[in-house]
Design a protein around this motif. Structure first.
Motif, PDB file in Angstrom:
ATOM      1  N   ILE A 142       0.826  -1.222   0.000  1.00  0.00           N
ATOM      2  CA  ILE A 142       0.000   0.000   0.000  1.00  0.00           C
ATOM      3  C   ILE A 142       0.854   1.263   0.000  1.00  0.00           C
ATOM      4  O   ILE A 142       1.979   1.287   0.476  1.00  0.00           O
ATOM      5  CB  ILE A 142      -0.962   0.080   1.212  1.00  0.00           C
ATOM      6  N   VAL A 143       0.215   2.299  -0.555  1.00  0.00           N
ATOM      7  CA  VAL A 143       0.721   3.660  -0.399  1.00  0.00           C
ATOM      8  C   VAL A 143      -0.244   4.340   0.570  1.00  0.00           C
ATOM      9  O   VAL A 143      -1.457   4.277   0.372  1.00  0.00           O
ATOM     10  CB  VAL A 143       0.710   4.420  -1.747  1.00  0.00           C
ATOM     11  N   VAL A 144       0.300   4.943   1.628  1.00  0.00           N
ATOM     12  CA  VAL A 144      -0.548   5.676   2.584  1.00  0.00           C
ATOM     13  C   VAL A 144      -0.539   7.158   2.213  1.00  0.00           C
ATOM     14  O   VAL A 144       0.518   7.737   1.944  1.00  0.00           O
ATOM     15  CB  VAL A 144      -0.036   5.503   4.033  1.00  0.00           C
ATOM     16  N   ILE A 145      -1.725   7.734   2.180  1.00  0.00           N
ATOM     17  CA  ILE A 145      -1.846   9.190   2.025  1.00  0.00           C
ATOM     18  C   ILE A 145      -2.525   9.671   3.307  1.00  0.00           C
ATOM     19  O   ILE A 145      -3.575   9.151   3.685  1.00  0.00           O
ATOM     20  CB  ILE A 145      -2.690   9.546   0.788  1.00  0.00           C
ATOM     21  N   SER A 146      -1.885  10.621   3.994  1.00  0.00           N
ATOM     22  CA  SER A 146      -2.402  10.973   5.317  1.00  0.00           C
ATOM     23  C   SER A 146      -2.473  12.474   5.553  1.00  0.00           C
ATOM     24  O   SER A 146      -1.748  13.256   4.919  1.00  0.00           O
ATOM     25  CB  SER A 146      -1.527  10.324   6.407  1.00  0.00           C
ATOM     26  N   ALA A 147      -3.369  12.842   6.472  1.00  0.00           N
ATOM     27  CA  ALA A 147      -3.477  14.241   6.923  1.00  0.00           C
ATOM     28  C   ALA A 147      -4.182  14.212   8.268  1.00  0.00           C
ATOM     29  O   ALA A 147      -5.126  13.434   8.444  1.00  0.00           O
ATOM     30  CB  ALA A 147      -4.293  15.061   5.930  1.00  0.00           C
TER      31      ALA A 147
ATOM     32  N   ASP B 219       4.560   6.774   3.043  1.00  0.00           N
ATOM     33  CA  ASP B 219       3.493   7.653   3.554  1.00  0.00           C
ATOM     34  C   ASP B 219       3.698   9.030   2.945  1.00  0.00           C
ATOM     35  O   ASP B 219       4.770   9.623   3.077  1.00  0.00           O
ATOM     36  CB  ASP B 219       3.547   7.746   5.086  1.00  0.00           C
ATOM     37  N   LEU B 220       2.648   9.532   2.293  1.00  0.00           N
ATOM     38  CA  LEU B 220       2.663  10.920   1.800  1.00  0.00           C
ATOM     39  C   LEU B 220       1.738  11.699   2.726  1.00  0.00           C
ATOM     40  O   LEU B 220       0.527  11.464   2.753  1.00  0.00           O
ATOM     41  CB  LEU B 220       2.171  10.981   0.353  1.00  0.00           C
ATOM     42  N   ASN B 221       2.306  12.592   3.513  1.00  0.00           N
ATOM     43  CA  ASN B 221       1.543  13.266   4.557  1.00  0.00           C
ATOM     44  C   ASN B 221       1.393  14.754   4.236  1.00  0.00           C
ATOM     45  O   ASN B 221       2.361  15.416   3.872  1.00  0.00           O
ATOM     46  CB  ASN B 221       2.277  13.079   5.892  1.00  0.00           C
ATOM     47  N   ILE B 222       0.173  15.239   4.401  1.00  0.00           N
ATOM     48  CA  ILE B 222      -0.122  16.628   4.031  1.00  0.00           C
ATOM     49  C   ILE B 222      -0.528  17.399   5.288  1.00  0.00           C
ATOM     50  O   ILE B 222      -1.446  17.000   5.996  1.00  0.00           O
ATOM     51  CB  ILE B 222      -1.291  16.668   3.017  1.00  0.00           C
ATOM     52  N   ASP B 223       0.182  18.474   5.576  1.00  0.00           N
ATOM     53  CA  ASP B 223      -0.138  19.260   6.773  1.00  0.00           C
ATOM     54  C   ASP B 223       0.097  20.749   6.498  1.00  0.00           C
ATOM     55  O   ASP B 223       1.234  21.160   6.310  1.00  0.00           O
ATOM     56  CB  ASP B 223       0.749  18.769   7.941  1.00  0.00           C
ATOM     57  N   MET B 224      -0.973  21.515   6.468  1.00  0.00           N
ATOM     58  CA  MET B 224      -0.928  22.970   6.245  1.00  0.00           C
ATOM     59  C   MET B 224      -0.443  23.326   4.844  1.00  0.00           C
ATOM     60  O   MET B 224       0.707  23.685   4.649  1.00  0.00           O
ATOM     61  CB  MET B 224      -0.030  23.659   7.293  1.00  0.00           C
ATOM     62  N   ILE B 225      -1.351  23.270   3.890  1.00  0.00           N
ATOM     63  CA  ILE B 225      -0.949  23.593   2.508  1.00  0.00           C
ATOM     64  C   ILE B 225      -1.823  24.693   1.899  1.00  0.00           C
ATOM     65  O   ILE B 225      -1.792  24.900   0.692  1.00  0.00           O
ATOM     66  CB  ILE B 225      -1.000  22.336   1.595  1.00  0.00           C
ATOM     67  N   GLY B 226      -2.574  25.411   2.744  1.00  0.00           N
ATOM     68  CA  GLY B 226      -3.579  26.311   2.185  1.00  0.00           C
ATOM     69  C   GLY B 226      -3.240  27.798   2.159  1.00  0.00           C
ATOM     70  O   GLY B 226      -4.084  28.602   1.782  1.00  0.00           O
ATOM     71  N   ARG B 227      -2.018  28.148   2.564  1.00  0.00           N
ATOM     72  CA  ARG B 227      -1.745  29.593   2.619  1.00  0.00           C
ATOM     73  C   ARG B 227      -0.572  29.952   1.725  1.00  0.00           C
ATOM     74  O   ARG B 227       0.417  29.207   1.636  1.00  0.00           O
ATOM     75  CB  ARG B 227      -1.427  29.994   4.067  1.00  0.00           C
ATOM     76  N   VAL B 228      -0.699  31.109   1.116  1.00  0.00           N
ATOM     77  CA  VAL B 228       0.416  31.661   0.358  1.00  0.00           C
ATOM     78  C   VAL B 228       1.314  32.342   1.384  1.00  0.00           C
ATOM     79  O   VAL B 228       0.882  33.230   2.103  1.00  0.00           O
ATOM     80  CB  VAL B 228      -0.115  32.653  -0.693  1.00  0.00           C
TER      81      VAL B 228
END
Ligand SMILES: [Zn+2]
Length: 479
Positions: free
Chosen positions: A266-271, A350-359
């Motif tokens: 598996i590839v894990v995608i997480s947030a 694991d591809l982890n996404i944390d805080m990607i919404g601000r310029v």
């Protein structure tokens, strides 16, 4: 022209068309990552009715329900052997009062001593104390696992917590010359902690000025004669309250891979979807932290499910993990790696996404930027794949500033990917950058740039697609 050539031309053109077709179909799925939907989800998750999604509280449960419902509506499966989308576990509320006795002297919680990190094993302890002047003085011959160490340091800043983590002792007691109870009281602020954390040992801090004459004298004597590894005395700790358990949950969804062999990997995608909650009459909506990553996860799940519906999904299976408990200490991911649904040795990344919404940079007027952290720490293959996905599709500026092992902010240790990395699962932490609203009640949805979220999603999408289909999993390089 011979027939052979004609046949080979036929094959060339067949493959050419095939690759064009598969290329086109990837883009067909990628368009399911949509700014209108990202916005719809985030306006709900970061609204006041979700009360800042604090772990173990109503807002977090509402968010868990929301994520689960979305997974269900999109048609994602429950993970193998799971009867729901929830992975439930318990946390313990920290004690707020207690006393200790050091060589017979009574000391009070917070005024005279405080805790850092986990302290369940010290809830009630009666132990001999072993004095050490320095970590370098620890003996290789002694088993410290049942010992409590005591040492003097001038301030909390001098404590090398990373070094201390490597020491296999029952607890470490630091006598602080500069003790400030505010530090421990704010840390203690109605937080929860993880009961079965085997990786952490408790650290206790005692104010040197609270020590009575005998203890002061003893400490001075041990210090001047460098009595490392000798018995300093005894310690008893009593924390008064009965522990209160709080249930919380990760939300998990699954897409089974299309290849009969590779689907076992598996590839894990997480947030993480939790945030800081409601305090001092203010709601911490956490639109960027980490509403942005949570809605990215939902849109990625939808895009890949679409490929599954059309029987064109990646060969490997995908696991979408929305973590709870991150803000309190990466607890959701810690629980997951201790209790993985699919064995970690089958988890290729694991591809982890944390805080990607601000310029967050002036240069982002032209091109959006994303910080890439950890991609090359365990696997160069993973790093190269992410680079390639960006070059071919996403065209973001990849910034490796925080990937520098000497970076003072230690971001590599500060989001959920880290719990995978310590278990030798190659991981990437996608981070959009700090801003003045970080961990403030002003982290609100009106400040979010949805085009930036979409473009980073695009990079995670293509990196996942490659990881899901490549013949060999990313090779691990051990430093
Ligand atoms: Zn945070």
């Amino acid at each position: 022209m011979t027939q052979y050539k004609i046949i080979s031309l036929f094959f060339v053109s067949f493959f050419f068309q095939y690759s064009l077709l598969s290329q086109k179909s990837i883009e067909n799925y990628e368009i399911h990552i949509d700014t209108v939907e990202l916005k719809q989800h985030l306006y709900i998750l970061a609204s006041d009715s979700f009360q800042g999604r604090k772990t173990g509280e109503k807002g977090q449960f509402l968010a868990a329900d929301y994520i689960q419902n979305q997974f269900q509506i999109m048609g994602l499966s429950k993970a193998p052997n799971m009867d729901s989308y929830f992975q439930n576990f318990k946390l313990i509320e920290k004690s707020k009062s207690g006393i200790m006795s050091l060589n017979g002297q009574t000391l009070n919680f917070l005024d005279d001593f405080g805790f850092y990190d986990h302290f369940e094993t010290l809830r009630s302890v009666n132990n001999e104390l072993i004095y050490i002047s320095d970590f370098k003085k620890l003996s290789g011959q002694v088993d410290y696992s049942e010992k409590v160490l005591i040492m003097e340091v001038s301030s909390i800043k001098e404590v090398d917590l990373f070094k201390a983590k490597e020491i296999y002792a029952k607890a470490i007691v630091y006598i602080l010359t500069k003790y400030d109870q505010r530090y421990f009281s704010s840390f203690n602020d109605d937080e929860l902690y993880f009961p079965e954390n085997k990786n952490k040992i408790p650290y206790l801090f005692i104010s040197k000025s609270s020590l009575n004459k005998e203890n002061q004298k003893k400490l001075a004597e041990f210090k001047s004669s460098n009595k490392s590894n000798e018995i300093f005395g005894s310690l008893d700790v009593f924390l008064n309250e009965n522990p209160k358990y709080v249930e919380t949950q990760n939300v998990v969804a699954y897409i089974e891979g299309s290849d009969s062999v590779l689907k076992k990997e598996i590839v894990v995608i997480s947030a993480h979807y939790d945030h800081l909650g409601f305090k001092h009459e203010k709601i911490y909506n956490g639109a960027d932290d980490n509403g942005s990553g949570t809605v990215a996860l939902l849109e990625l799940a939808q895009a890949f499910q679409q490929s599954k519906n059309e029987n064109n999904n990646p060969k490997r299976s995908l696991l979408f993990l929305a973590f709870t408990g991150e803000e309190m200490g990466l607890y959701g991911s810690l629980y997951y790696v201790n209790n993985p649904i699919i064995p970690l040795r089958k988890t290729i990344t694991d591809l982890n996404i944390d805080m990607i919404g601000r310029v967050t940079k002036p240069t982002e007027k032209d091109t959006f930027s994303v910080y890439i952290i950890g991609s090359d720490r365990l696997s160069l293959d993973l790093h190269n794949m992410n680079e390639k996905a960006n070059k071919n599709y996403s065209h973001l500026k990849l910034d490796y500033t925080y990937n520098d092992p000497n970076d003072k902010l230690n971001l590599y240790y500060r989001s959920d990917h880290y719990n995978f990395a310590v278990n030798e699962v190659p991981s990437i932490f996608y981070f959009g950058g700090f801003h003045k609203d970080y961990h403030k009640e002003t982290d609100t949805v009106d400040k979010i740039n949805f085009d930036k979220i979409k473009q980073i999603c695009n990079l995670v999408f293509h990196t996942t697609w490659m990881l899901g289909n490549m013949e060999e999993r990313p090779k691990i390089i051990i430093h």
